[in-house]
Design a protein around this motif. Structure first.
Motif, PDB file in Angstrom:
ATOM      1  N   ALA A   1      -0.497  12.440  -2.516  1.00 27.59           N
ATOM      2  CA  ALA A   1      -0.178  11.061  -2.149  1.00 27.59           C
ATOM      3  C   ALA A   1      -1.046   9.998  -2.813  1.00 27.59           C
ATOM      4  N   PRO A   2      -1.062   9.955  -4.155  1.00 24.71           N
ATOM      5  CA  PRO A   2      -1.806   8.874  -4.819  1.00 24.71           C
ATOM      6  C   PRO A   2      -1.092   7.542  -4.646  1.00 24.71           C
ATOM      7  N   LEU A   3      -1.826   6.451  -4.902  1.00 25.57           N
ATOM      8  CA  LEU A   3      -1.232   5.109  -4.826  1.00 25.57           C
ATOM      9  C   LEU A   3      -0.072   5.001  -5.809  1.00 25.57           C
TER      10      LEU A   3
ATOM     11  N   HIS B   1       2.426   4.866  -1.266  1.00 27.66           N
ATOM     12  CA  HIS B   1       1.883   6.070  -1.889  1.00 27.66           C
ATOM     13  C   HIS B   1       3.015   6.946  -2.382  1.00 27.66           C
ATOM     14  N   ARG B   2       2.685   7.875  -3.308  1.00 31.66           N
ATOM     15  CA  ARG B   2       3.685   8.841  -3.764  1.00 31.66           C
ATOM     16  C   ARG B   2       4.006   9.804  -2.629  1.00 31.66           C
TER      17      ARG B   2
ATOM     18  N   ASN C   1       0.818  -1.219   0.000  1.00 33.33           N
ATOM     19  CA  ASN C   1       0.000   0.000   0.000  1.00 33.33           C
ATOM     20  C   ASN C   1       0.855   1.273   0.000  1.00 33.33           C
TER      21      ASN C   1
END
Lengths: 438, 185
Positions: free
Chosen positions: B131-133, B125-126, B123
């Motif tokens: 902070a998208p996946l 994130h950026r 899981n």
């Protein structure tokens, strides 16, 4: 087996793969991983995803498609042709005026695109036939077009500079600004050379006859076109220098403004947008896949300690700091005769720049020297894209040999500019220091 | 043979259309980042999403476009010697260098896919405000690599056929797509 032999073996395989016509990026990546497998086993493959992800999420590299898109739209907007016609009107009366005009218009085009193809091909298509028809010296005409088009990668924006900055963490904004004075020096030298030569021997560049010199209305249109060009240049360079936008964002603004301008020239529609997008996708993919192969190889080299080896070799030569820089330039000049300029940046930048920085040199200065070096690489035979593009668009009676023979004086000027900027670093470092203040 | 020709043709078409599809994303990138600058500078309202969107789109354009470029055999190579060879000698060189390319691309697909699964399971994130996946960003590596692998394989098979029989296998659809095929450097 010591690192020396390993590096030599990798370098040898690389040259062999190049000679066999391999796609450069995939070959570099494949060779690195074959050697990785032989010496470390499959764990070296873990380099691949992290290296690629670092490239595709590097915000700097986004500037590549954006600047390419801007250039693609402008190529189709008719602005380039319009500017050449303007120069025809304004400068045609001077001896050598058309050739000087090629340099000036190509400089403006260079400030809108980051590659050399656009300038060489537009000038070769639009400005070469009139010059040949008016009895210009053929070598002078051909040389001026390649010299002018080559400015595309020296005058910001510049795709090779984006690649250099991405590979070395040098500041792209500073590189863009730092290139301005060297570009100015080079343009001045080109113009002086053509002007003085045609002043001494007017038959090399005869002035236009009176009836072709254009009316008042033509001159007004010419000035309007010039204003458009400067507006566009401001959108890119101005926004960076005023701190409004990062170089990447400036590329996006430039692309948007180019579309608006192209709409104004009524040469823009769905077809042009589609072609520009596809053209951008092609060039971006080409760049990215070479970049991937080259970074996989250079990361592998770094892990192996090849960087230290190269550094040691340079130290052993005992040339002193400036001698070492000169030696690097010589190596790149030789490579430039046979290898593509993108490949030179991607292979040499990560190998040479740390050495230059360790000797106390400014990476921005070193990067601009490398770009000046590429200016020569693009037109030294047998392999140089300025040569190929010009041959592609020139009238059929222009031979490749004639094009090869035309480069002499212009390559000399480029060598002189490279030497000046190498010996007087302030030509490059002074302006970024003022603009970005440090 | 007919089946093989059909298979190769299908790969060509896949490369062509996947390239055209990601080309649509180019204007998206221009608009997203222009919007960000205008919104931030003139309205003092920076967006959360523009940068990540542009980065995401860039990966797909560049990686998936590779197959489109390979279909036209337009990846940069040094043709100092290669350009002067006869077709059958060229085919021999292409078979050798193609094998290196196929090796590398196979690794790209396998390790790209593993990394995607790993990021998805963990899981990740950026590391940005939005902070998208991360997994969809990494997925581009495996997808782009696979398309390029297929297209490289298609050319490789054609080269083997040319090398062995001296005859081209089919009339490749090498025609450059639309008018977009000009200056590259």
């Amino acid at each position: 087996m010591g690192v020396e032999y390993l590096v030599l073996a990798i370098f040898g395989s690389m040259l062999l793969a190049f000679a066999l016509g391999a796609p450069v990026g995939l070959a570099l990546g494949g060779i690195a991983m074959l050697f990785g497998l032989a010496f470390w086993g499959p764990q070296s493959f873990n380099l691949i995803p992290s290296t690629i992800l670092n490239s595709t999420t590097n915000f700097l590299l986004l500037a590549i498609p954006l600047f390419i898109f801007m250039g693609q739209v402008l190529m189709r907007s008719g602005l380039g042709e319009a500017m050449f016609h303007s120069v025809h009107v304004l400068a045609g009366r001077m001896p050598g005026g058309l050739a000087i005009g090629v340099i000036i218009v190509c400089s403006l085009i260079g400030a809108m695109v980051g590659i050399i193809g656009a300038g060489v091909m537009t000038a070769g298509t639009v400005a070469l036939p009139p010059m040949l028809k008016r009895g210009y010296n053929r070598r002078l005409a051909l040389g001026a077009i390649m010299a002018g088009g080559g400015l595309g990668i020296l005058i910001p924006p510049s795709i090779p500079m984006v690649l250099f900055a991405a590979m070395t963490k040098a500041s792209l904004g500073q590189m863009f600004v730092g290139a301005l004075i060297p570009a100015g020096i080079m343009i001045t030298f080109f113009v002086l050379y053509i002007g003085i030569r045609c002043w001494i021997r007017p038959s090399d560049g005869p002035p236009l006859p009176v009836e072709e010199r254009g009316s008042m209305r033509d001159k007004l249109v010419a000035m309007r076109n010039g204003a458009f060009a400067f507006g566009l240049i401001f959108m890119v360079l101005g926004t960076i220098m005023l701190g409004m936008a990062t170089p990447t964002e400036a590329g996006a603004m430039g692309g948007l403004f180019a579309c608006i301008l192209a709409l104004f020239f009524r040469k823009f529609g769905w077809q042009a947008l589609k072609d520009s997008s596809i053209g951008t996708m092609r060039l971006t993919a080409m760049c990215l896949w070479i970049l991937i192969g080259a970074t996989v190889l250079s990361n592998f080299n770094l892990l192996m300690g090849a960087g230290k080896l190269v550094q040691g070799t340079f130290v052993d030569m005992g040339l002193g700091p400036l001698g070492t820089i000169a030696m690097m330039q010589l190596i790149m000049l030789i490579l430039g005769c046979i290898i593509d300029e993108f490949v030179i940046v991607l292979v040499c930048a990560p190998l040479f720049t740390p050495i230059a920085v360790a000797m106390g040199f400014d990476p921005v200065w070193f990067g601009i020297l490398m770009i000046l070096n590429l200016e020569i690489a693009i037109q030294t035979p047998p392999y140089g894209f300025a040569l190929f593009y010009l041959k592609g668009v020139a009238p059929p009676d222009v031979t490749m040999l004639e094009i090869y023979k035309s480069i002499g004086p212009f390559v000399m000027i480029k060598l002189v500019v490279l030497t000046i900027c190498m010996l007087i670093p302030e030509t490059i470092t002074w302006l970024p220091g003022i603009v970005f203040g440090h | 043979m007919k089946l093989l020709r059909g298979f190769l043709h299908a790969i060509d078409q896949l490369s062509l259309w996947s390239g055209r599809l990601v080309a649509i994303l180019v204007p998206v990138m221009v608009l997203a980042l222009s919007y960000e600058v205008i919104s931030r500078y003139f309205f003092d309202a920076p967006t959360l999403w523009a940068q990540d969107t542009a980065v995401f789109v860039f990966g797909y354009i560049g990686l998936i476009g590779g197959a489109y470029v390979m279909r036209e055999r337009a990846h940069i190579n040094v043709d100092l010697f290669y350009g002067r060879m006869r077709p059958r000698t060229k085919a021999l060189c292409d078979v050798v260098t193609g094998a290196i390319a196929l090796f590398f691309l196979t690794l790209v697909v396998i390790y790209g896919w593993r990394e995607t699964m790993h990021a998805y399971d963990a899981n990740q994130h950026r590391p940005t405000d939005w902070a998208p996946l991360l997994a969809p960003f990494i997925l581009a590596i495996a997808v782009g690599g696979l398309l390029l692998l297929l297209q490289t394989l298609a050319l490789w098979i054609r080269n083997i056929h040319l090398l062995v029989t001296g005859e081209p296998l089919d009339q490749e659809a090498l025609a450059v797509d639309s008018t977009a095929g000009e200056p590259r450097t």
